[in-house]
Design a protein around this motif. Structure first.
Motif: not given
Length: 363
Positions: A328-330, A4-21, A260-262, A335-337
């Motif tokens: 929400t993702v936007f 996933s290329s999405g940015l996490s809401p946390r400052h540590s920028s955790n990104v979700l992804h799944t992977e089958k070994e 704040r949104s603006s 915010k991460s940016y």
């Protein structure tokens, strides 16, 4: 599998992804709701703003991780509102006709030619105004609650936590007042934009009438005013949508949430416009199908409405769900940016509320 290329809401920028070994993965692993691996970026990682397509992809990934929860939100909270909106059961057509007639009188007095386009626009505007007024109790309860539930679910997904209905009830009881306060300000802003458009349209048309222009030519500056209004309204709706998200995730509400949104979406307005345009076009398409297939057209004894109506309501509800998730993702992307150079990890407001309520229960 693609990460996933999405940015996490946390400052540590955790990104979700799944992977089958391996190809033969155990059923337990396949049934995990949040089968995620965390990739922690180092200090050399550079944040980047997400495009509308990337936000859509991230939304689909989040939906896939917690499809059951999001579908439950759509079925319980969004579908009833969608059914009422599409069917217009609460709309009094006589009231719509009276309001449309008044708008036509205003248009005629300002010098606009009463062409079919003007008549249709006045009728549609009247129908939307009456529908929004009649459905306001649903908007401020079920619709607003569904938005809060979607925001909370996306936040849980990014935090690698499962949706907890009991925690959500505790959180919503604490933040419900500020969400409603923000939504009321959203209604004021959008109503103000509409009123300003009508006044500006009347003034511009009247000025051209005084200058001696024929009524057919007055239509063109009116169309320019309408085009400018549509851009302003789209930006206002984007700001208002993000303001509702902010009122859920941050301890601000009302005008502060709008400001704040603006400031948060500065430099990302084009992405927000693309998201709004895509969602609006799909919603309008489904509304058109419902108008044509369910309200107007039927086969034989009208039995087609039995399955086409609910199907289109489900489609419309799904689009509303995706739109709320993308907003929400936007927000998280913006915010991460903005937090690009922040290093400190702060506790999310929703988790803080949950922990505070938990400590109170223990005492």
């Amino acid at each position: 599998m693609e990460v996933s290329s999405g940015l996490s809401p946390r400052h540590s920028s955790n990104v979700l992804h799944t992977e089958k070994e391996e190809e033969n993965v155990s059923p337990d692993l396949e049934n995990l709701e949040l089968e995620t691996a965390v990739r922690d970026f180092g200090s050399d990682y550079h944040f980047h703003s997400m495009s509308a397509l990337e936000i859509l992809r991230e939304t689909v990934r989040i939906l896939r991780y917690n499809s059951t929860g999001f579908m439950a939100i759509a079925a319980v909270l969004i579908c009833p509102v969608s059914a009422v909106l599409l069917s217009n059961v609460l709309v009094d057509q006589s009231l719509v006709k009276r309001l449309a007639l008044r708008l036509l009188l205003v248009a005629r007095s300002s010098g606009l030619p009463l062409r079919p386009f003007i008549k249709h626009s006045c009728h549609k505007l009247s129908e939307v105004a009456v529908s929004v007024t009649m459905c306001f109790p649903l908007f401020i309860t079920l619709s607003l609650l569904s938005k809060a539930a979607v925001v909370y679910s996306v936040d849980c997904t990014y935090s690698r936590r499962k949706f907890d209905s009991s925690k959500f009830c505790v959180i919503i009881s604490k933040i419900w007042k500020r969400i409603i306060f923000t939504y009321l300000w959203v209604c004021v802003v959008l109503s103000g934009c509409l009123a300003l458009f009508i006044v500006l349209l009347v003034v511009v048309s009247s000025v051209f009438v005084i200058m001696g222009f024929p009524s057919d030519l007055i239509l063109y500056p009116a169309m320019v005013v309408g085009f400018i209004f549509s851009i302003v309204l789209a930006n206002a709706i984007i700001i208002c949508n993000i303001a509702v998200v902010i009122s859920v995730l941050e301890d601000v509400s009302g005008p502060q949430a709008l400001l704040r949104s603006s400031s948060l979406i500065k430099g990302q307005t084009q992405v927000g416009l693309l998201i709004f345009l895509g969602s609006t076009m799909v919603m309008a398409f489904v509304e058109g199908l419902f108008e044509h297939r369910v309200k107007t057209l039927s086969y034989g004894d009208g039995s087609s409405r039995i399955w086409e109506g609910p199907l289109l309501v489900l489609m419309y509800s799904f689009v509303v769900l995706i739109d709320s998730m993308m907003s929400t993702v936007f927000y998280f992307s913006c915010k991460s940016y903005r937090m690009e150079f922040a290093n400190a990890e702060t506790e999310p407001v929703l988790e803080a509320l949950t922990n505070a309520s938990g400590s109170t229960d223990v005492q």
